[in-house]
Design a protein around this motif. Structure first.
Motif, mmCIF file in Angstrom:
data_model
loop_
_atom_site.group_PDB
_atom_site.id
_atom_site.type_symbol
_atom_site.label_atom_id
_atom_site.label_comp_id
_atom_site.label_asym_id
_atom_site.label_seq_id
_atom_site.Cartn_x
_atom_site.Cartn_y
_atom_site.Cartn_z
ATOM 1 N N GLY A 140 0.814 -1.209 0.000
ATOM 2 C CA GLY A 140 0.000 0.000 0.000
ATOM 3 C C GLY A 140 0.846 1.257 0.000
ATOM 4 N N THR A 141 0.246 2.325 -0.456
ATOM 5 C CA THR A 141 0.925 3.619 -0.426
ATOM 6 C C THR A 141 0.995 4.112 1.015
ATOM 7 O OG1 THR A 141 -1.123 4.892 -0.626
ATOM 8 C CG2 THR A 141 -0.047 4.183 -2.688
ATOM 9 N N PRO A 142 1.862 5.076 1.304
ATOM 10 C CA PRO A 142 1.880 5.643 2.661
ATOM 11 C C PRO A 142 0.499 6.152 3.093
ATOM 12 C CG PRO A 142 3.844 6.325 1.498
ATOM 13 C CD PRO A 142 2.958 5.613 0.491
ATOM 14 N N ASP A 143 -0.235 6.764 2.159
ATOM 15 C CA ASP A 143 -1.569 7.260 2.486
ATOM 16 C C ASP A 143 -2.505 6.110 2.863
ATOM 17 O OD1 ASP A 143 -3.389 9.659 2.525
ATOM 18 O OD2 ASP A 143 -4.472 8.419 1.057
ATOM 19 N N GLN A 144 -2.478 5.013 2.112
ATOM 20 C CA GLN A 144 -3.319 3.852 2.420
ATOM 21 C C GLN A 144 -2.945 3.252 3.774
ATOM 22 O OE1 GLN A 144 -2.347 1.627 -1.145
ATOM 23 N NE2 GLN A 144 -4.465 1.785 -1.879
ATOM 24 N N ILE B 273 -3.168 11.907 9.312
ATOM 25 C CA ILE B 273 -2.359 11.617 8.126
ATOM 26 C C ILE B 273 -1.356 12.737 7.869
ATOM 27 C CG2 ILE B 273 -2.439 11.353 5.604
ATOM 28 C CD1 ILE B 273 -5.031 9.724 6.035
ATOM 29 N N ASN B 274 -1.812 13.990 7.905
ATOM 30 C CA ASN B 274 -0.889 15.111 7.686
ATOM 31 C C ASN B 274 0.203 15.142 8.741
ATOM 32 O OD1 ASN B 274 -2.265 15.966 5.413
ATOM 33 N ND2 ASN B 274 -3.477 17.485 6.518
ATOM 34 N N GLY B 275 -0.166 14.894 9.990
ATOM 35 C CA GLY B 275 0.821 14.876 11.064
ATOM 36 C C GLY B 275 1.875 13.810 10.850
ATOM 37 N N CYS B 276 1.443 12.629 10.430
ATOM 38 C CA CYS B 276 2.396 11.547 10.176
ATOM 39 C C CYS B 276 3.271 11.824 8.967
ATOM 40 C CB CYS B 276 1.656 10.228 9.972
ATOM 41 S SG CYS B 276 0.924 9.557 11.465
ATOM 42 N N LEU B 277 2.666 12.290 7.888
ATOM 43 C CA LEU B 277 3.439 12.536 6.677
ATOM 44 C C LEU B 277 4.437 13.673 6.842
ATOM 45 C CD1 LEU B 277 0.704 12.125 3.912
ATOM 46 C CD2 LEU B 277 2.534 10.522 4.500
ATOM 47 N N ASP C 267 6.007 14.423 9.698
ATOM 48 C CA ASP C 267 6.944 14.153 10.788
ATOM 49 C C ASP C 267 7.462 12.728 10.635
ATOM 50 O OD1 ASP C 267 7.962 13.238 13.378
ATOM 51 O OD2 ASP C 267 7.185 15.138 14.148
ATOM 52 N N GLU C 268 8.714 12.605 10.226
ATOM 53 C CA GLU C 268 9.287 11.292 9.938
ATOM 54 C C GLU C 268 9.236 10.366 11.150
ATOM 55 O OE1 GLU C 268 13.634 9.639 8.715
ATOM 56 O OE2 GLU C 268 12.911 11.403 7.634
ATOM 57 N N ASP C 269 9.503 10.896 12.345
ATOM 58 C CA ASP C 269 9.466 10.059 13.556
ATOM 59 C C ASP C 269 8.048 9.563 13.832
ATOM 60 O OD1 ASP C 269 12.197 10.297 14.037
ATOM 61 O OD2 ASP C 269 11.935 12.104 15.247
ATOM 62 N N LEU C 270 7.053 10.437 13.707
ATOM 63 C CA LEU C 270 5.668 10.029 13.941
ATOM 64 C C LEU C 270 5.235 8.993 12.909
ATOM 65 C CD1 LEU C 270 3.818 13.329 14.863
ATOM 66 C CD2 LEU C 270 4.387 11.424 16.359
ATOM 67 N N TYR C 271 5.610 9.192 11.661
ATOM 68 C CA TYR C 271 5.251 8.220 10.625
ATOM 69 C C TYR C 271 5.805 6.853 10.982
ATOM 70 C CZ TYR C 271 4.843 5.845 6.184
ATOM 71 O OH TYR C 271 4.553 4.927 5.203
ATOM 72 N N ARG C 272 7.067 6.815 11.394
ATOM 73 C CA ARG C 272 7.711 5.551 11.741
ATOM 74 C C ARG C 272 7.028 4.911 12.949
ATOM 75 N NH1 ARG C 272 11.235 5.026 15.314
ATOM 76 N NH2 ARG C 272 11.949 7.175 15.299
ATOM 77 N N ILE C 273 6.722 5.697 13.970
ATOM 78 C CA ILE C 273 6.096 5.170 15.195
ATOM 79 C C ILE C 273 4.673 4.707 14.931
ATOM 80 C CG2 ILE C 273 5.217 5.813 17.485
ATOM 81 C CD1 ILE C 273 7.630 7.798 17.611
ATOM 82 N N LEU C 274 3.871 5.551 14.326
ATOM 83 C CA LEU C 274 2.437 5.278 14.199
ATOM 84 C C LEU C 274 2.126 4.256 13.116
ATOM 85 C CD1 LEU C 274 1.116 8.883 14.665
ATOM 86 C CD2 LEU C 274 0.929 7.005 16.285
ATOM 87 N N ALA C 275 2.920 4.181 12.100
ATOM 88 C CA ALA C 275 2.645 3.233 11.016
ATOM 89 C C ALA C 275 3.462 1.966 11.169
ATOM 90 C CB ALA C 275 2.911 3.891 9.665
ATOM 91 N N ALA C 276 4.146 1.807 12.292
ATOM 92 C CA ALA C 276 4.931 0.607 12.527
ATOM 93 C C ALA C 276 4.032 -0.611 12.445
ATOM 94 C CB ALA C 276 5.603 0.663 13.898
ATOM 95 N N GLY C 277 4.457 -1.574 11.700
ATOM 96 C CA GLY C 277 3.700 -2.804 11.577
ATOM 97 C C GLY C 277 2.524 -2.712 10.636
ATOM 98 N N SER C 278 2.283 -1.543 10.068
ATOM 99 C CA SER C 278 1.124 -1.431 9.164
ATOM 100 C C SER C 278 1.526 -1.692 7.735
ATOM 101 C CB SER C 278 0.471 -0.063 9.268
ATOM 102 O OG SER C 278 1.346 0.958 8.861
#
Length: 123
Positions: free
Chosen positions: A33-37, A106-110, A112-123
């Motif tokens: 999936g894309t980062p957005d998905q 989604i905007n917050g994660c995209l 902020d590289e650290d938030l993206y890594r933390i929140l999308a971990a395992g997804s």
């Protein structure tokens, strides 16, 4: 437990089981999936009560489940689940209403590289 939250997110018809179509969607989103998905999927996981927004308490529950899953690795982390969730909310809750919309999440994660890594971990 973290796997319960993942299961709930993939069980889109709330039947208590994951059928073949839900399984294929899960594989697709998590593997290609894309980062957005992926972030839309992660948002659904964090939105425990399916209200369309994430409250601080929901984020704390997910982070607690992630910490429990990590086990011994958590002892190296300095943040409690509550402190980490509050810090994430401070970064993402643009209007300060105490709820994260899917757009804010989604905007917050995209953005902020650290938030993206933390929140999308395992997804």
């Amino acid at each position: 437990m973290f796997c319960d939250h993942v299961f709930r997110t993939f069980d889109q018809d709330h039947s208590g089981s994951i059928d073949f179509q839900e399984f294929l969607l899960a594989i697709n989103v998590t593997s290609s999936g894309t980062p957005d998905q992926k972030l839309k999927w992660a948002f659904r996981m964090y939105d425990i009560d399916n209200s369309g927004s994430i409250e601080l308490g929901e984020m704390v529950k997910i982070i607690q489940a992630i910490y429990a899953m990590l086990g011994a690795e958590v002892s190296q982390l300095q943040d409690t689940p509550e402190a980490r969730a509050k810090r994430i909310f401070q970064k993402m809750d643009d209007n300060g209403d105490g709820h994260l919309t899917q757009e804010e999440f989604i905007n917050g994660c995209l953005n902020d590289e650290d938030l993206y890594r933390i929140l999308a971990a395992g997804s």
